[in-house]
Design a protein around this motif. Structure first.
Motif, mmCIF file in Angstrom:
data_model
loop_
_atom_site.group_PDB
_atom_site.id
_atom_site.type_symbol
_atom_site.label_atom_id
_atom_site.label_comp_id
_atom_site.label_asym_id
_atom_site.label_seq_id
_atom_site.Cartn_x
_atom_site.Cartn_y
_atom_site.Cartn_z
ATOM 1 N N SER A 146 -13.209 -5.275 4.352
ATOM 2 C CA SER A 146 -14.607 -5.475 3.961
ATOM 3 C C SER A 146 -14.942 -4.548 2.800
ATOM 4 N N THR A 147 -15.805 -5.016 1.924
ATOM 5 C CA THR A 147 -16.150 -4.271 0.722
ATOM 6 C C THR A 147 -17.655 -4.140 0.577
ATOM 7 N N ALA B 138 -11.513 4.528 5.029
ATOM 8 C CA ALA B 138 -12.342 3.824 4.062
ATOM 9 C C ALA B 138 -12.178 4.553 2.729
ATOM 10 N N ILE B 139 -12.076 3.795 1.656
ATOM 11 C CA ILE B 139 -11.901 4.394 0.331
ATOM 12 C C ILE B 139 -13.093 4.020 -0.536
ATOM 13 N N GLY B 140 -13.726 5.031 -1.064
ATOM 14 C CA GLY B 140 -14.878 4.808 -1.911
ATOM 15 C C GLY B 140 -14.617 5.238 -3.346
ATOM 16 N N TRP B 141 -15.260 4.542 -4.255
ATOM 17 C CA TRP B 141 -15.298 4.959 -5.657
ATOM 18 C C TRP B 141 -16.701 5.470 -5.951
ATOM 19 N N PHE B 142 -16.757 6.593 -6.646
ATOM 20 C CA PHE B 142 -18.023 7.239 -6.976
ATOM 21 C C PHE B 142 -18.105 7.452 -8.481
ATOM 22 N N TYR C 29 -13.191 -0.908 3.335
ATOM 23 C CA TYR C 29 -12.654 -0.585 4.644
ATOM 24 C C TYR C 29 -11.274 -1.225 4.721
ATOM 25 N N SER C 30 -10.228 -0.414 4.795
ATOM 26 C CA SER C 30 -8.878 -0.949 4.824
ATOM 27 C C SER C 30 -8.603 -1.749 6.091
ATOM 28 N N SER D 295 -10.174 -3.191 -4.584
ATOM 29 C CA SER D 295 -9.073 -3.839 -3.864
ATOM 30 C C SER D 295 -8.023 -2.786 -3.546
ATOM 31 N N SER D 296 -7.044 -3.185 -2.754
ATOM 32 C CA SER D 296 -6.005 -2.235 -2.376
ATOM 33 C C SER D 296 -4.647 -2.906 -2.328
#
Length: 122
Positions: free
Chosen positions: A56-57, A32-36, A51-52, A70-71
């Motif tokens: 889901s976002t 999972a990749i998060g932006w902070f 969640y790759s 997005s990815s």
């Protein structure tokens, strides 16, 4: 293993930016990749997560409808499209790889990037 953010800049209120988070040494599809967001003088807060596995976002309320995560698996990169920026969006933006979409102090966090600075002028 590294995450590198880019795309931060000075922008006027109402403008847009796209931040990038490029991974090397591992596949973003496995996490999972998060932006902070870390505003001046404040702690880090999660703003968006992807969640790759199922794409889901999740978004924090303050950016809902304005930011899009997005990815691009081929580029091993995650993006944060930021629209309708306001001065409260000013700060350093970090991406992080995690096993879950969790907070900035979670023990499940795997890797942080170095951050990219966004400044929104009024």
């Amino acid at each position: 293993v590294q995450l590198v953010e880019s795309g931060g800049a000075l922008v006027q209120a109402g403008g847009s930016l796209r931040l990038s988070c490029a991974a090397s040494g591992f596949s973003l599809d496995d996490y999972a990749i998060g932006w902070f967001h870390q505003a001046p003088g404040k702690g880090r807060e999660g703003v968006a997560c992807l969640y790759s596995s199922d794409r889901s976002t999740y978004y924090t309320e303050s950016v809902q409808g304005r930011f899009t995560i997005s990815s691009d698996s081929a580029k091993n990169t995650v993006y944060l499209q930021m629209n309708s920026l306001n001065p409260q969006d000013t700060g350093v933006y970090y991406c992080a790889a995690d096993h879950y979409c969790s907070g900035p102090d979670a023990s499940s966090l795997v890797q942080w990037g170095q951050g990219t600075l966004v400044t929104v002028s009024s």
